[in-house]
Scaffold this motif. Structure first.
Motif, PDB file in Angstrom:
ATOM      1  N   UNK A 102     -35.315  30.098  37.971  1.00 13.43           N
ATOM      2  CA  UNK A 102     -34.968  30.733  39.240  1.00 13.43           C
ATOM      3  C   UNK A 102     -36.069  31.673  39.716  1.00 13.43           C
ATOM      4  N   UNK A 103     -36.646  32.465  38.816  1.00  9.14           N
ATOM      5  CA  UNK A 103     -37.707  33.381  39.227  1.00  9.14           C
ATOM      6  C   UNK A 103     -38.883  32.628  39.826  1.00  9.14           C
ATOM      7  N   UNK A 104     -39.205  31.468  39.257  1.00  9.08           N
ATOM      8  CA  UNK A 104     -40.307  30.656  39.786  1.00  9.08           C
ATOM      9  C   UNK A 104     -39.953  30.114  41.167  1.00  9.08           C
ATOM     10  N   UNK A 105     -38.719  29.619  41.329  1.00  5.68           N
ATOM     11  CA  UNK A 105     -38.290  29.088  42.626  1.00  5.68           C
ATOM     12  C   UNK A 105     -38.322  30.171  43.699  1.00  5.68           C
ATOM     13  N   UNK A 109     -36.317  40.914  47.397  1.00  3.38           N
ATOM     14  CA  UNK A 109     -37.403  39.955  47.186  1.00  3.38           C
ATOM     15  C   UNK A 109     -37.576  39.608  45.715  1.00  3.38           C
ATOM     16  N   UNK A 110     -36.653  40.052  44.871  1.00  6.44           N
ATOM     17  CA  UNK A 110     -36.688  39.675  43.458  1.00  6.44           C
ATOM     18  C   UNK A 110     -35.259  39.465  42.969  1.00  6.44           C
ATOM     19  N   UNK A 111     -35.137  38.745  41.852  1.00  5.55           N
ATOM     20  CA  UNK A 111     -33.836  38.238  41.419  1.00  5.55           C
ATOM     21  C   UNK A 111     -32.808  39.339  41.171  1.00  5.55           C
ATOM     22  N   UNK A 112     -33.210  40.390  40.463  1.00  6.17           N
ATOM     23  CA  UNK A 112     -32.240  41.422  40.137  1.00  6.17           C
ATOM     24  C   UNK A 112     -31.700  42.093  41.387  1.00  6.17           C
TER      25      UNK A 112
END
Length: 341
Positions: free
Chosen positions: A198-201, A314-317
């Motif tokens: 997910x972080x890469x996507x 703009x980031x997952x967390x």
């Protein structure tokens, strides 16, 4: 709802090691059964077991004795604490322990009091579970007995390494990595995919100036199904739920089972915010239909929180925090609905 629960830093690698065991369903090898029986006899406890801790559950790989040791949530497992600490844990009286005394197997039947467990590992610093001793009476272990327990766990580790070695002869490493990121019940990814996939996507979407949507799903009423009909019925509902989710998402969308009855859907390059609303409405409609479980009609509707990057983060967390807050609002507003942040 603990979207950002603290897991061991090497959890993805640890789960890969767990997947290498092939089976943790109680079908133990004869060598492991003999070892666990010997441990029970040497320590004089009514039961002994090797339990494996996966992403959600304590799984019984092998058990002997007069008191059955059942599977349970890893949150309600003392063995999970052995895994997290990667060291021997001895609790003379579980009923007096501030963390463990409320666990179901301690507060209720069979009423365990004594626990001792030593970590079982396939690789250094990657414990997969525990060789544990349990008793309904209070007791303690001497220093020499603790050393003996550790040695029993070392032998169990060696036996499990042999099992993994045989498995590695049959399956390629890439298949193991995929299995480590896959929830076996639903076929969706599990939480370990968040970092590696997910972080890469998300990074690719934002670098290409594309949007990235996230939906967080929580099934309302699922706990009651487990409590009334049992975990077997709950597993059937989750299997049917996975099919309904699959019918609503696009091929490029990624579904992750976050644990229990909670799912996250990651939507790369949604056309607009309306697309997230349409997906949410599709999901709500699907889950308004009752589930059929062993001739019983049961209801488990959805509450959904939704957010869009980069507006909501703009980031997952940050995105998970946004959808968690939106999900909370959906529940507070009466459930069976979605809230878009």
């Amino acid at each position: 709802m603990a979207l950002t629960a603290q897991l061991p830093a090497n959890e993805a690698d640890r789960l890969l090691s767990v997947r290498g065991l092939i089976s943790v369903d109680g079908n133990a090898t004869s060598e492991l059964s003999t070892l666990v029986q010997l441990a029970k006899d040497v320590f004089g406890t009514p039961c002994a077991a090797v339990n494996i801790i996966d992403e959600d559950w304590q799984r019984v790989a092998c058990q002997v004795g007069s008191i059955p040791i059942g599977e349970c949530s890893r949150d309600d497992s003392v063995c999970s604490r052995v895994v997290y600490a990667n060291e021997v844990v001895v609790v003379p009286d579980l009923s007096r322990h501030p963390e463990f005394r409320s666990f179901p197997a301690i507060q209720g039947a069979p009423g365990f009091r004594f626990y001792a467990g030593a970590p079982v590992s396939l690789e250094p610093d990657l414990p997969v579970g525990s060789l544990c001793l349990l008793d309904v009476e209070q007791r303690d272990l001497s220093d020499s007995e603790i050393r003996n327990l550790r040695q029993f766990a070392d032998v169990a580790s060696g036996l499990l390494r042999l099992q993994k070695a045989n498995f590695m002869l049959e399956f390629a490493e890439e298949k193991l990595k995929l299995a480590a990121m896959t929830d076996p019940l639903t076929g969706f990814y599990n939480r370990s995919a968040l970092v590696s996939l997910i972080d890469v996507m998300l990074a690719n979407a934002l670098s290409s100036q594309q949007g990235f949507g996230v939906l967080y799903l929580d099934m309302d009423g699922f706990k009651q199904i487990n409590d009334k009909l049992g975990h077997h019925a709950g597993d059937q509902v989750l299997t049917h739920a996975a099919k309904r989710i699959s019918e609503c998402v696009r091929a490029q969308d990624v579904v992750v089972r976050m644990g229990g009855d909670e799912f996250a859907i990651f939507v790369p390059d949604p056309p607009d915010v309306a697309a997230l609303s349409e997906l949410s409405e599709c999901l709500l409609k699907e889950f308004r239909r009752p589930f059929v479980v062993d001739d019983n009609l049961v209801n488990a509707r959805l509450s959904i929180g939704a957010a869009l990057a980069p507006e909501a983060g703009s980031e997952r967390l940050g995105l998970l925090k946004a959808v968690d807050e939106a999900l909370y609002q959906a529940k507070e507003a009466g459930r069976d609905r979605f809230v878009l942040r």
